[in-house]
Design a protein around this motif. Structure first.
Motif, PDB file in Angstrom:
ATOM      1  N   SER A  77      -1.541   0.504  14.969  1.00  0.00           N
ATOM      2  CA  SER A  77      -1.890  -0.926  14.853  1.00  0.00           C
ATOM      3  C   SER A  77      -2.800  -1.276  13.427  1.00  0.00           C
ATOM      4  N   ARG A  78      -2.819  -2.589  13.247  1.00  0.00           N
ATOM      5  CA  ARG A  78      -3.391  -2.827  11.990  1.00  0.00           C
ATOM      6  C   ARG A  78      -4.971  -2.502  12.072  1.00  0.00           C
ATOM      7  N   ALA A  79      -5.726  -2.581  12.885  1.00  0.00           N
ATOM      8  CA  ALA A  79      -7.102  -2.238  13.081  1.00  0.00           C
ATOM      9  C   ALA A  79      -7.285  -0.778  12.918  1.00  0.00           C
ATOM     10  N   ALA A  80      -6.290   0.245  13.524  1.00  0.00           N
ATOM     11  CA  ALA A  80      -6.325   1.517  13.252  1.00  0.00           C
ATOM     12  C   ALA A  80      -6.365   1.852  11.652  1.00  0.00           C
ATOM     13  N   GLY A 129      -9.306   1.175   9.842  1.00  0.00           N
ATOM     14  CA  GLY A 129     -10.234   2.084  10.272  1.00  0.00           C
ATOM     15  C   GLY A 129     -10.074   3.213   9.195  1.00  0.00           C
ATOM     16  N   ALA A 130      -8.789   3.893   9.181  1.00  0.00           N
ATOM     17  CA  ALA A 130      -8.448   4.873   8.432  1.00  0.00           C
ATOM     18  C   ALA A 130      -8.690   4.794   7.061  1.00  0.00           C
ATOM     19  N   PHE A 131      -8.374   3.573   6.396  1.00  0.00           N
ATOM     20  CA  PHE A 131      -8.574   3.295   5.035  1.00  0.00           C
ATOM     21  C   PHE A 131     -10.223   3.316   4.709  1.00  0.00           C
ATOM     22  N   ILE A 132     -10.852   2.956   5.610  1.00  0.00           N
ATOM     23  CA  ILE A 132     -12.506   2.695   5.400  1.00  0.00           C
ATOM     24  C   ILE A 132     -12.901   4.207   5.353  1.00  0.00           C
TER      25      ILE A 132
END
Length: 396
Positions: A2-5, A8-11
């Motif tokens: 998902s877009r949220a996942a 989060g991984a990028f952050i």
């Protein structure tokens, strides 16, 4: 995903990269400052570690970049230094690196000395000289040796004190010569009296010598003996060699006055003047002209006793010098005597002897007095064959 996942991984990845960069940058000193590298070598780095400070003139100016072990035994450990480029103005090719310790037991660091004015600047990658570090183990060993020496000195002092106490105890109890002297008043008084007696004896002997000298001086002027001294021409034999020289100067004489003993003296074996007027010409020349040195040279023929001939010529030379010095005005320090004793081939008068007043020009050095020279002259004369006086000489 998902877009949220994905967000989060990028952050998370960004934060990890940022943390790693912070740690890397924190461990790299002078990362954004201009620097240069230098090398130095030590036989032993004494616990120095990479990342240690480098100080120039006591100011933190770099770090130890790396420490490289040698490739074979006998070589030295290489230490690479990273220094601030501003230090290149004071670090020269004759600068010296040393390993120092912060306090007594602190961390090690490298200290680099200032270079000399006029020395070339260092270049990136140059190797500078070093001095061996002072290791704590060596310092402790030296301290241990000093302590051992001190203990031995204390032991020797204790033994010496014990010996002195033993000697003092023996003296106090009256044992030995010193003990008897200290404790026996009678012995001490006797020794003191003996010392006083010796002192009085020495004073009496000294007084006797003084009285003897005074008596001899009085005898010289006694009417019974004064004739002897007048006939001899002089009183004190010590005056004969007061102004003696060994030989005539080597330079050409300015003027020479020559007389015979018969013209001047009242006897063949006498030094008493009888015709002082014969010396007037020589005295006037000395008083009226500048000269460097003048010598009264007296000799006799080969007949007679060699020792007496030497003494006679010395006495005649001294008498002539005294007369000239007392009756004519000139610097008598420049007038010397030369009693030559017997001389072979005396043309003027082989029996009575001859007198020469040899005057040398200004600038002639005054010969040094050599008391031993007269002895050598007499030995030389003694080695020559004596001549038998002729009939004419005997008649004179």
């Amino acid at each position: 995903m998902s877009r949220a996942a994905r967000l989060g991984a990028f952050i998370i990845v960004t934060l990890a990269i940022l943390a790693a960069g912070v740690f890397i940058i924190g461990s790299k000193e002078y990362l954004f400052s201009p620097t240069y590298k230098l090398k130095t070598q030590f036989a032993n780095v004494a616990g120095l570690a990479p990342g240690a400070d480098v100080e120039v003139g006591g100011v933190h100016s770099g770090t130890v970049l790396s420490i490289e072990l040698p490739h074979k035994p006998g070589d030295k450990v290489s230490v690479v230094l990273q220094l601030d480029r501003n230090t290149r103005e004071i670090v020269k090719e004759d600068s010296v690196a040393s390993i120092e310790t912060e306090g007594l037991l602190g961390n090690q660091y490298i200290a680099v000395s200032f270079g000399s004015a006029g020395q070339p600047d260092v270049k990136d990658g140059d190797t500078i000289q070093s001095i061996p570090p002072l290791q704590m183990g060596e310092l402790l060993n030296k301290a241990s040796l000093i302590l051992d020496s001190s203990q031995q000195a204390v032991k020797n002092t204790t033994e010496a004190t014990a010996h002195l106490n033993s000697v003092s105890a023996k003296i106090d109890s009256g044992q030995g010569t010193v003990g008897a002297l200290v404790n026996d008043k009678v012995l001490y008084n006797n020794l003191q009296q003996t010392t006083a007696t010796l002192h009085d004896t020495m004073l009496q002997a000294q007084t006797g010598v003084t009285d003897f000298q005074e008596n001899m001086e009085a005898l010289k002027h006694n009417f019974l003996l004064s004739g002897y001294f007048k006939k001899r021409g002089y009183e004190d034999a010590a005056e004969l060699t007061a102004n003696r020289i060994a030989a005539l100067p080597q330079s050409e004489p300015l003027k020479t006055f020559t007389l015979t003993g018969k013209e001047l003296f009242d006897g063949r074996d006498s030094a008493k003047l009888k015709n002082q007027k014969s010396l007037k010409a020589a005295g006037q020349f000395l008083a009226q002209n500048q000269f460097g040195v003048a010598v009264v040279r007296v000799s006799t023929g080969m007949a007679g006793d060699t020792k007496k001939a030497l003494e006679l010529t010395q006495a005649r030379a001294m008498v002539v010098r005294t007369y000239l010095a007392e009756n004519f005005g000139f610097d008598d320090d420049l007038l010397k005597t030369l009693g030559a004793g017997k001389q072979q081939g005396d043309k003027l008068d082989a029996d009575w002897g001859s007198i020469e007043i040899v005057i040398f020009p200004p600038g002639t050095p005054v010969p040094a007095d050599e008391p031993a020279a007269a002895a050598s002259v007499s030995k030389t004369a003694a080695s020559q064959p004596a001549q038998t006086p002729t009939a004419n000489q005997k008649q004179q």
